[in-house]
Design an enzyme around this catalytic site. Structure first.
Site, PDB file in Angstrom:
ATOM      1  CD  GLU A   1     -40.740 -58.123 -26.452  1.00 38.40           C
ATOM      2  OE1 GLU A   1     -40.855 -57.489 -27.309  1.00 38.40           O
ATOM      3  OE2 GLU A   1     -41.577 -59.080 -26.010  1.00 38.40           O
TER       4      GLU A   1
ATOM      5  CG  HIS B   1     -39.152 -53.802 -29.252  1.00 34.98           C
ATOM      6  ND1 HIS B   1     -40.494 -53.822 -29.278  1.00 34.98           N
ATOM      7  CD2 HIS B   1     -39.308 -55.716 -29.290  1.00 34.98           C
ATOM      8  CE1 HIS B   1     -41.298 -54.055 -29.326  1.00 34.98           C
ATOM      9  NE2 HIS B   1     -40.153 -55.909 -29.623  1.00 34.98           N
TER      10      HIS B   1
ATOM     11  CD  GLU C   1     -49.455 -57.717 -29.588  1.00 34.79           C
ATOM     12  OE1 GLU C   1     -48.291 -57.392 -27.715  1.00 34.79           O
ATOM     13  OE2 GLU C   1     -48.232 -58.904 -29.863  1.00 34.79           O
TER      14      GLU C   1
ATOM     15  CD  GLN D   1     -44.592 -57.048 -30.554  1.00 32.83           C
ATOM     16  OE1 GLN D   1     -43.563 -56.751 -30.736  1.00 32.83           O
ATOM     17  NE2 GLN D   1     -45.291 -57.698 -29.168  1.00 32.83           N
TER      18      GLN D   1
ATOM     19  CG  HIS E   1     -41.123 -60.297 -32.153  1.00 33.93           C
ATOM     20  ND1 HIS E   1     -40.641 -60.798 -30.773  1.00 33.93           N
ATOM     21  CD2 HIS E   1     -41.500 -58.673 -30.908  1.00 33.93           C
ATOM     22  CE1 HIS E   1     -40.834 -59.889 -29.763  1.00 33.93           C
ATOM     23  NE2 HIS E   1     -41.031 -58.625 -29.827  1.00 33.93           N
TER      24      HIS E   1
HETATM   25  N1  CMX Z   1     -34.811 -47.773 -29.173  1.00 28.83           N
HETATM   26  C1  CMX Z   1     -33.686 -47.131 -28.436  1.00 28.83           C
HETATM   27  N2  CMX Z   1     -33.896 -46.012 -27.744  1.00 28.83           N
HETATM   28  C2  CMX Z   1     -34.813 -46.002 -26.957  1.00 28.83           C
HETATM   29  C3  CMX Z   1     -35.871 -46.224 -27.701  1.00 28.83           C
HETATM   30  C4  CMX Z   1     -35.672 -47.296 -27.994  1.00 28.83           C
HETATM   31  N3  CMX Z   1     -36.944 -47.968 -28.554  1.00 28.83           N
HETATM   32  N4  CMX Z   1     -37.150 -45.151 -26.458  1.00 28.83           N
HETATM   33  C5  CMX Z   1     -36.294 -44.943 -25.846  1.00 28.83           C
HETATM   34  N5  CMX Z   1     -34.628 -44.634 -26.365  1.00 28.83           N
HETATM   35  C6  CMX Z   1     -33.705 -44.026 -25.703  1.00 28.83           C
HETATM   36  C7  CMX Z   1     -33.969 -42.123 -25.977  1.00 28.83           C
HETATM   37  O1  CMX Z   1     -33.637 -42.128 -27.188  1.00 28.83           O
HETATM   38  C8  CMX Z   1     -33.637 -41.635 -25.149  1.00 28.83           C
HETATM   39  O2  CMX Z   1     -32.565 -41.356 -24.686  1.00 28.83           O
HETATM   40  P1  CMX Z   1     -31.853 -40.077 -24.720  1.00 28.83           P
HETATM   41  O3  CMX Z   1     -31.468 -39.578 -23.270  1.00 28.83           O
HETATM   42  O4  CMX Z   1     -30.494 -39.789 -25.614  1.00 28.83           O
HETATM   43  O5  CMX Z   1     -32.541 -38.526 -25.413  1.00 28.83           O
HETATM   44  C9  CMX Z   1     -33.556 -42.486 -23.664  1.00 28.83           C
HETATM   45  O6  CMX Z   1     -33.908 -43.719 -24.219  1.00 28.83           O
HETATM   46  C10 CMX Z   1     -34.932 -42.566 -22.415  1.00 28.83           C
HETATM   47  O7  CMX Z   1     -35.840 -42.198 -23.448  1.00 28.83           O
HETATM   48  P2  CMX Z   1     -37.690 -41.706 -22.966  1.00 28.83           P
HETATM   49  O8  CMX Z   1     -38.014 -40.990 -24.637  1.00 28.83           O
HETATM   50  O9  CMX Z   1     -37.018 -40.534 -22.221  1.00 28.83           O
HETATM   51  O10 CMX Z   1     -38.261 -42.243 -22.680  1.00 28.83           O
HETATM   52  P3  CMX Z   1     -39.344 -43.607 -21.377  1.00 28.83           P
HETATM   53  O11 CMX Z   1     -37.627 -43.676 -20.399  1.00 28.83           O
HETATM   54  O12 CMX Z   1     -39.861 -43.288 -20.826  1.00 28.83           O
HETATM   55  O13 CMX Z   1     -38.929 -44.787 -22.152  1.00 28.83           O
HETATM   56  C11 CMX Z   1     -37.564 -47.036 -22.316  1.00 28.83           C
HETATM   57  C12 CMX Z   1     -38.143 -45.753 -22.738  1.00 28.83           C
HETATM   58  C13 CMX Z   1     -37.382 -48.327 -22.953  1.00 28.83           C
HETATM   59  C14 CMX Z   1     -38.118 -47.377 -20.219  1.00 28.83           C
HETATM   60  C15 CMX Z   1     -39.673 -47.972 -22.630  1.00 28.83           C
HETATM   61  O14 CMX Z   1     -39.670 -47.252 -24.227  1.00 28.83           O
HETATM   62  C16 CMX Z   1     -39.767 -48.635 -22.161  1.00 28.83           C
HETATM   63  O15 CMX Z   1     -40.335 -49.420 -20.989  1.00 28.83           O
HETATM   64  N6  CMX Z   1     -40.377 -49.696 -22.713  1.00 28.83           N
HETATM   65  C17 CMX Z   1     -40.348 -51.504 -22.483  1.00 28.83           C
HETATM   66  C18 CMX Z   1     -41.840 -51.841 -23.305  1.00 28.83           C
HETATM   67  C19 CMX Z   1     -42.297 -51.323 -24.618  1.00 28.83           C
HETATM   68  O16 CMX Z   1     -41.334 -50.740 -25.314  1.00 28.83           O
HETATM   69  N7  CMX Z   1     -43.936 -51.509 -25.055  1.00 28.83           N
HETATM   70  C20 CMX Z   1     -43.467 -51.879 -26.264  1.00 28.83           C
HETATM   71  C21 CMX Z   1     -43.545 -53.036 -26.919  1.00 28.83           C
HETATM   72  C22 CMX Z   1     -44.635 -54.114 -26.634  1.00 28.83           C
HETATM   73  C23 CMX Z   1     -44.236 -55.810 -26.972  1.00 28.83           C
HETATM   74  O17 CMX Z   1     -42.981 -55.754 -27.527  1.00 28.83           O
HETATM   75  O18 CMX Z   1     -44.711 -56.650 -26.734  1.00 28.83           O
HETATM   76 CO    CO Z   2     -42.217 -57.276 -28.312  1.00 30.78          CO
END
Ligand code: CMX
Ligand code: CO
Length: 153
Positions: free
Chosen positions: A137, A87, A46, A63, A10
């Site tokens: 993912e 993502h 979602e 998604q 997705h």
């Molecule tokens: N795509 C690309 N880059 C991303 C991003 C994304 N989706 N999310 C964060 N980043 C980047 C930010 O731009 C930032 O970069 P810089 O340091 O250069 O500014 C860096 O990663 C850190 O970002 P942050 O805003 O400080 O956010 P966190 O570190 O707190 O969290 C992440 C980032 C990926 C660890 C967190 O979003 C996460 O745990 N994601 C996994 C869970 C998720 O996304 N759940 C929702 C979807 C559920 C599903 O699909 O079922």
């Molecule tokens: Co997902």
């Protein structure tokens, strides 16, 4: 070398209002809702819109994700970026092995153990900072894949 990642499972899209966005995708593209659920752990409501079946017995979806908490990953991301593509998810038959292999190449996964994703799947994520700016993912579909009952769970 054939990849253990066998489909685009997705594409995750962050939105402010799930119902309104679902209606946009229906009216604009003709995509219907295949499944909806709330994932408390991920902090989202979602909708999965099925685009096509795939050669490995799985399927590809969009998604659509609406945050249900201000401290969720999606709410935090939208505060910075607004709505949009959040993502990409690759499908695999074995999420644990694939994650371990990729971690062995020096890329961080976000979870020690896989967690629950859409439709009873098991998932992990790769850190976007280790993956050329893309939050990836990894998804292992539930046993029986798409064959189960769908609706709000
Ligand atoms: N795509 C690309 N880059 C991303 C991003 C994304 N989706 N999310 C964060 N980043 C980047 C930010 O731009 C930032 O970069 P810089 O340091 O250069 O500014 C860096 O990663 C850190 O970002 P942050 O805003 O400080 O956010 P966190 O570190 O707190 O969290 C992440 C980032 C990926 C660890 C967190 O979003 C996460 O745990 N994601 C996994 C869970 C998720 O996304 N759940 C929702 C979807 C559920 C599903 O699909 O079922
Ligand atoms: Co997902």
């Amino acid at each position: 070398m054939s990849s253990p990642l066998t489909r685009i499972d997705h594409i995750g899209i962050a939105c402010r209002d799930l119902d309104e966005t679902v209606e946009f995708y229906r009216a604009t593209y003709g995509f219907e809702v295949f499944h909806t659920e709330t994932n408390e752990e991920q902090g989202v409501r979602e909708a999965m819109l099925k685009i096509n079946d795939t050669g490995d017995g799985g399927a590809s979806y969009l998604q659509l994700l609406e945050p249900i908490r201000e401290d969720s990953a999606i709410a935090k991301w939208m505060a910075k970026n607004g709505e949009g593509v959040h993502h990409i998810a690759f499908g695999t038959a074995d999420v644990v092995t694939v994650t371990d292999d990729i971690v062995g190449k020096g890329i961080r996964s976000l979870y020690e153990q896989p967690r629950r994703g859409s439709m009873g799947s098991t998932i992990n994520f790769l850190h976007p900072k280790d993956a050329h700016g893309v939050l990836v993912e990894l998804v292992q579909a539930a046993e029986g894949g798409d064959g189960g009952e769908h609706g709000e769970h």
